[in-house]
Design a protein around this motif. Structure first.
Motif, PDB file in Angstrom:
ATOM      1  N   PRO A 130      44.648  23.418  37.204  1.00 39.30           N
ATOM      2  CA  PRO A 130      43.206  23.603  36.967  1.00 39.30           C
ATOM      3  C   PRO A 130      42.361  23.506  38.233  1.00 39.30           C
ATOM      4  O   PRO A 130      41.207  23.925  38.245  1.00 39.30           O
ATOM      5  N   THR A 131      42.959  22.997  39.302  1.00 38.92           N
ATOM      6  CA  THR A 131      42.181  22.868  40.550  1.00 38.92           C
ATOM      7  C   THR A 131      42.077  24.198  41.290  1.00 38.92           C
ATOM      8  O   THR A 131      41.294  24.334  42.234  1.00 38.92           O
ATOM      9  N   LEU A 132      42.919  25.159  40.909  1.00 42.14           N
ATOM     10  CA  LEU A 132      42.896  26.461  41.577  1.00 42.14           C
ATOM     11  C   LEU A 132      42.009  27.421  40.801  1.00 42.14           C
ATOM     12  O   LEU A 132      42.145  27.575  39.584  1.00 42.14           O
ATOM     13  N   LYS A 133      41.088  28.091  41.515  1.00 45.94           N
ATOM     14  CA  LYS A 133      40.259  29.104  40.894  1.00 45.94           C
ATOM     15  C   LYS A 133      41.050  30.398  40.810  1.00 45.94           C
ATOM     16  O   LYS A 133      41.959  30.636  41.610  1.00 45.94           O
ATOM     17  N   ILE A 134      40.653  31.267  39.858  1.00 42.40           N
ATOM     18  CA  ILE A 134      41.419  32.492  39.630  1.00 42.40           C
ATOM     19  C   ILE A 134      41.387  33.392  40.853  1.00 42.40           C
ATOM     20  O   ILE A 134      42.397  33.985  41.238  1.00 42.40           O
ATOM     21  N   TYR A 135      40.234  33.490  41.515  1.00 41.11           N
ATOM     22  CA  TYR A 135      40.170  34.355  42.700  1.00 41.11           C
ATOM     23  C   TYR A 135      41.047  33.803  43.822  1.00 41.11           C
ATOM     24  O   TYR A 135      41.583  34.552  44.651  1.00 41.11           O
ATOM     25  N   GLU A 136      41.172  32.433  43.874  1.00 40.03           N
ATOM     26  CA  GLU A 136      42.045  31.832  44.886  1.00 40.03           C
ATOM     27  C   GLU A 136      43.504  32.198  44.619  1.00 40.03           C
ATOM     28  O   GLU A 136      44.276  32.469  45.541  1.00 40.03           O
ATOM     29  N   ILE A 137      43.875  32.194  43.337  1.00 37.86           N
ATOM     30  CA  ILE A 137      45.249  32.560  42.971  1.00 37.86           C
ATOM     31  C   ILE A 137      45.506  34.023  43.317  1.00 37.86           C
ATOM     32  O   ILE A 137      46.572  34.385  43.841  1.00 37.86           O
ATOM     33  N   ALA A 138      44.522  34.883  43.040  1.00 44.85           N
ATOM     34  CA  ALA A 138      44.675  36.306  43.350  1.00 44.85           C
ATOM     35  C   ALA A 138      44.896  36.520  44.843  1.00 44.85           C
ATOM     36  O   ALA A 138      45.790  37.276  45.271  1.00 44.85           O
ATOM     37  N   GLU A 139      44.067  35.844  45.680  1.00 41.72           N
ATOM     38  CA  GLU A 139      44.224  35.979  47.125  1.00 41.72           C
ATOM     39  C   GLU A 139      45.578  35.442  47.588  1.00 41.72           C
ATOM     40  O   GLU A 139      46.241  36.028  48.440  1.00 41.72           O
ATOM     41  N   ARG A 140      45.968  34.321  47.003  1.00 43.41           N
ATOM     42  CA  ARG A 140      47.248  33.686  47.384  1.00 43.41           C
ATOM     43  C   ARG A 140      48.429  34.607  47.087  1.00 43.41           C
ATOM     44  O   ARG A 140      49.414  34.621  47.825  1.00 43.41           O
ATOM     45  N   MET A 141      48.334  35.383  45.997  1.00 42.17           N
ATOM     46  CA  MET A 141      49.417  36.272  45.608  1.00 42.17           C
ATOM     47  C   MET A 141      49.284  37.675  46.208  1.00 42.17           C
ATOM     48  O   MET A 141      50.032  38.580  45.847  1.00 42.17           O
ATOM     49  N   GLY A 142      48.347  37.839  47.144  1.00 40.97           N
ATOM     50  CA  GLY A 142      48.257  39.088  47.875  1.00 40.97           C
ATOM     51  C   GLY A 142      47.350  40.130  47.268  1.00 40.97           C
ATOM     52  O   GLY A 142      47.384  41.300  47.685  1.00 40.97           O
ATOM     53  N   TYR A 143      46.535  39.767  46.260  1.00 40.45           N
ATOM     54  CA  TYR A 143      45.605  40.719  45.643  1.00 40.45           C
ATOM     55  C   TYR A 143      44.225  40.552  46.283  1.00 40.45           C
ATOM     56  O   TYR A 143      43.629  39.471  46.202  1.00 40.45           O
ATOM     57  N   ARG A 144      43.713  41.602  46.879  1.00 38.89           N
ATOM     58  CA  ARG A 144      42.376  41.524  47.482  1.00 38.89           C
ATOM     59  C   ARG A 144      41.290  41.913  46.489  1.00 38.89           C
ATOM     60  O   ARG A 144      40.130  41.554  46.654  1.00 38.89           O
ATOM     61  N   ASN A 145      41.659  42.630  45.462  1.00 40.55           N
ATOM     62  CA  ASN A 145      40.704  43.092  44.451  1.00 40.55           C
ATOM     63  C   ASN A 145      40.930  42.297  43.177  1.00 40.55           C
ATOM     64  O   ASN A 145      41.967  42.427  42.519  1.00 40.55           O
ATOM     65  N   ILE A 146      39.948  41.450  42.797  1.00 46.88           N
ATOM     66  CA  ILE A 146      40.098  40.585  41.636  1.00 46.88           C
ATOM     67  C   ILE A 146      40.184  41.390  40.341  1.00 46.88           C
ATOM     68  O   ILE A 146      40.881  41.004  39.397  1.00 46.88           O
ATOM     69  N   ILE A 147      39.483  42.545  40.301  1.00 43.66           N
ATOM     70  CA  ILE A 147      39.522  43.384  39.088  1.00 43.66           C
ATOM     71  C   ILE A 147      40.930  43.947  38.901  1.00 43.66           C
ATOM     72  O   ILE A 147      41.480  43.929  37.792  1.00 43.66           O
ATOM     73  N   TYR A 148      41.517  44.429  40.010  1.00 46.70           N
ATOM     74  CA  TYR A 148      42.887  44.966  39.946  1.00 46.70           C
ATOM     75  C   TYR A 148      43.872  43.865  39.554  1.00 46.70           C
ATOM     76  O   TYR A 148      44.799  44.081  38.771  1.00 46.70           O
ATOM     77  N   PHE A 149      43.650  42.659  40.074  1.00 46.90           N
ATOM     78  CA  PHE A 149      44.485  41.510  39.743  1.00 46.90           C
ATOM     79  C   PHE A 149      44.442  41.237  38.243  1.00 46.90           C
ATOM     80  O   PHE A 149      45.481  41.049  37.589  1.00 46.90           O
ATOM     81  N   ASN A 150      43.218  41.194  37.684  1.00 46.12           N
ATOM     82  CA  ASN A 150      43.072  40.930  36.242  1.00 46.12           C
ATOM     83  C   ASN A 150      43.768  42.014  35.416  1.00 46.12           C
ATOM     84  O   ASN A 150      44.432  41.718  34.408  1.00 46.12           O
ATOM     85  N   ARG A 151      43.587  43.273  35.860  1.00 46.11           N
ATOM     86  CA  ARG A 151      44.170  44.383  35.106  1.00 46.11           C
ATOM     87  C   ARG A 151      45.703  44.308  35.112  1.00 46.11           C
ATOM     88  O   ARG A 151      46.355  44.499  34.091  1.00 46.11           O
ATOM     89  N   GLN A 152      46.289  44.027  36.279  1.00 48.22           N
ATOM     90  CA  GLN A 152      47.745  43.948  36.397  1.00 48.22           C
ATOM     91  C   GLN A 152      48.310  42.799  35.555  1.00 48.22           C
ATOM     92  O   GLN A 152      49.344  42.943  34.898  1.00 48.22           O
ATOM     93  N   PHE A 153      47.602  41.654  35.575  1.00 48.76           N
ATOM     94  CA  PHE A 153      48.064  40.489  34.810  1.00 48.76           C
ATOM     95  C   PHE A 153      48.010  40.782  33.308  1.00 48.76           C
ATOM     96  O   PHE A 153      48.927  40.437  32.550  1.00 48.76           O
ATOM     97  N   LYS A 154      46.916  41.432  32.890  1.00 48.67           N
ATOM     98  CA  LYS A 154      46.769  41.742  31.463  1.00 48.67           C
ATOM     99  C   LYS A 154      47.827  42.753  31.013  1.00 48.67           C
ATOM    100  O   LYS A 154      48.362  42.661  29.903  1.00 48.67           O
ATOM    101  N   GLN A 155      48.114  43.704  31.878  1.00 50.33           N
ATOM    102  CA  GLN A 155      49.125  44.699  31.555  1.00 50.33           C
ATOM    103  C   GLN A 155      50.499  44.032  31.356  1.00 50.33           C
ATOM    104  O   GLN A 155      51.279  44.441  30.515  1.00 50.33           O
ATOM    105  N   ALA A 156      50.737  42.976  32.136  1.00 44.79           N
ATOM    106  CA  ALA A 156      52.037  42.309  32.055  1.00 44.79           C
ATOM    107  C   ALA A 156      52.108  41.309  30.905  1.00 44.79           C
ATOM    108  O   ALA A 156      53.169  41.128  30.297  1.00 44.79           O
ATOM    109  N   THR A 157      50.985  40.629  30.595  1.00 41.30           N
ATOM    110  CA  THR A 157      51.052  39.523  29.616  1.00 41.30           C
ATOM    111  C   THR A 157      50.261  39.800  28.336  1.00 41.30           C
ATOM    112  O   THR A 157      50.373  39.047  27.356  1.00 41.30           O
ATOM    113  N   GLY A 158      49.394  40.822  28.368  1.00 45.05           N
ATOM    114  CA  GLY A 158      48.573  41.105  27.188  1.00 45.05           C
ATOM    115  C   GLY A 158      47.266  40.340  27.176  1.00 45.05           C
ATOM    116  O   GLY A 158      46.512  40.404  26.194  1.00 45.05           O
TER     117      GLY A 158
END
Length: 524
Positions: free
Chosen positions: A484-512
């Motif tokens: 819970p201490t990590l913000k979602i945008y921080e996780i996206a940057e950490r995993m190599g995603y520069r675009n938070i919208i693209y990150f959300n879309r990819q995650f949703k595509q994988a997990t629903g």
């Protein structure tokens, strides 16, 4: 050059008497070593070149006769003089049998000893002059040029430099023989490199010494463990001396040698043919056995059945089938080889064809760092087995089984290598998940093209690389979202995603669900 003398007597007084008389002879003699028994004398011979031995004939444990026989095995040309206080005709007869140079009775008069020593010195010097005369021509010739000429590498350019030497050989006729040290890999595999080199050098030095002492011919190092001999003696004597060389090496070394020899030649082309025959004979060592002389007089002519372009083409197809685990094609190729037009009628024809097949396959496999004979563990009993077969069908069935086995061994080995590669790739991906990574990046890391690596990965795992990578990344993101201490945008940057919208879309595509919905669902 001084003549080296070894003195052997179990009586210290007699040994000293001998030493003083030899040194006081005024001849070109050097007492290289003295020994009070045969065993110590043999050790001295292994360490030094000895030209002349003066030995008591009656000694405890090892008699002078027994010592002399072993000494001749080490240095066949050594001169031996027996000195004994026992006038025993039986001893004299034994001395004659082993070609002793003289037999003197104690007490020996100085004049008698000096006369005998003078005659032997003259004989030794004369033999040395003959050796020097024989080898003088080759000292002017680069051995590498001769090897290049025999192997037909730029023969026209080389021939002019060695023509004089070749003409000397052709006056009496010559033949090529290749001497190879056996079993080096398994006998020296555990030894330090320096010790291994010393053992090879010892055998090489002995063969060279034997060649010189017995006036066998010209000695040339062809490869580190293979030596070329060009005969300077008649054919019968050459073959007999080669047999003697094989026995002598066995006596002084833990190794044996195998010798392949060609036919006698009196012109350039015949000598090249003799060299090729020696190579062919030596390559058959795996089939006919080691520690022996293999005399292969025949060379496959260009238009012969077994050296034909058709046979070469069949062998190429069979190798390709072996490497690809295509058992049907292996079988087809064997049938073609043994039933070209009609079955081979003679066992000698079968023997020749088997040598050709296996020699070619072995050479081709060496190109990919594989060894046919080591893979199949073929040993010296195999030719006996082959010639116990009574039909051509039995022989082809036996070969079919062995080549099927070879194909399977290579296939399993290749699969293990492939599996190890994929495991290494997966480990690399898992340890670098939080970096930007594509199939192209991973392929470059392991020196493959992206297409080929993608093919290998799919073939081994059943999944596309991109699916595997996305699955691991999604799993890692889910792990990070539980913090819970990590913000979602921080996780996206950490995993190599520069675009938070693209990150959300990819995650949703994988997990629903989006990352936020994932946290709500798991009450994070």
């Amino acid at each position: 050059m001084e003549i080296n003398v070894l003195l052997v007597d179990d009586e210290a007084v007699d040994l000293e008497w001998l030493r003083r008389r030899v040194l006081g002879s005024g001849l070109n003699l050097q007492v290289t070593a003295t020994a009070n028994n045969g065993f110590n004398a043999l050790k001295a011979m292994e360490q030094e070149r000895i030209d002349l031995i003066l030995s008591d004939i009656r000694m405890p444990i090892m008699s002078g006769i027994e010592f002399a026989r072993k000494a001749k095995e080490i240095q066949p040309s050594v001169k031996i003089v027996f000195i004994s206080g026992h006038e025993d005709f039986e001893y004299a007869k034994e001395a004659i049998k082993i070609s002793a140079s003289a037999y003197l009775l104690k007490p020996v008069e100085d004049q008698e000893l000096y006369k005998m020593l003078g005659e032997l010195c003259a004989t030794i010097e004369r033999e040395r002059d003959q050796d020097r005369t024989f080898t003088e021509a080759l000292t002017l010739v680069n051995e590498e040029l001769l090897l290049r000429w025999l192997n037909e590498i730029s023969p026209e350019q080389v021939e002019g430099h060695i023509r004089g030497y070749l003409q000397t050989l052709f006056k009496t006729g010559t033949a090529a023989a290749l001497v190879e040290i056996d079993d080096l890999e398994w006998k020296t595999g555990d030894l330090p490199e320096e010790e291994r080199r010393k053992q090879i050098q010892k055998v090489m030095a002995f063969i060279q010494h034997f060649t010189t002492e017995m006036k066998l011919g010209t000695f040339i190092v062809s490869q580190p463990t293979r030596f070329l001999l060009l005969a300077s003696v008649p054919e019968t004597a050459f073959l007999e001396l080669l047999e003697e060389l094989i026995r002598a090496v066995r006596g002084i070394s833990p190794f044996s040698v195998t010798v392949g020899v060609g036919s006698f030649a009196r012109d350039e082309e015949a000598l090249r043919a003799s060299y090729r025959q020696a190579q062919a004979a030596l390559s058959a060592k795996w089939l006919v056995g080691k520690d022996r002389l293999i005399h292969e007089a025949r060379v496959y002519p260009g238009e012969s059945r077994f050296a034909s372009a058709r046979t070469d083409e069949i062998l190429r197809r069979m190798l390709k089938a072996i490497l690809s685990y295509d058992l049907v094609t292996i079988d087809d190729c064997l049938l073609e080889l043994f039933y070209q037009g009609s079955p081979l009628a003679q066992k000698n024809d079968v023997y020749d064809l088997i040598i050709r097949i296996t020699t070619q396959l072995h050479a081709d496999l060496r190109e990919i760092n594989e060894n046919l004979y080591e893979l199949l563990k073929w040993d010296t009993h195999q030719p006996v087995l082959l010639f116990q077969f009574e039909t051509i069908h039995d022989i082809t069935s036996w070969l079919r089984k062995r080549f099927f086995e070879l194909s399977e061994l290579l296939y399993v080995k290749k699969q293990k290598q492939k599996r190890k590669l994929i495991q290494d790739i997966m480990a690399y991906v898992e340890s670098n998940l939080e970096q930007k990574m594509t199939l192209k990046d991973v392929a470059a890391r392991f020196d493959f093209t992206p297409n080929y690596l993608g093919f290998l990965f799919k073939e081994e795992t059943g999944r596309h690389f991109s699916d595997y990578l996305n699955e691991l990344k999604t799993k890692r993101i889910c792990e990070l979202l539980t913090d819970p201490t990590l913000k979602i945008y921080e996780i996206a940057e950490r995993m190599g995603y520069r675009n938070i919208i693209y990150f959300n879309r990819q995650f949703k595509q994988a997990t629903g669900m989006t990352p936020g919905e994932y946290r709500k669902t798991h009450k994070i």
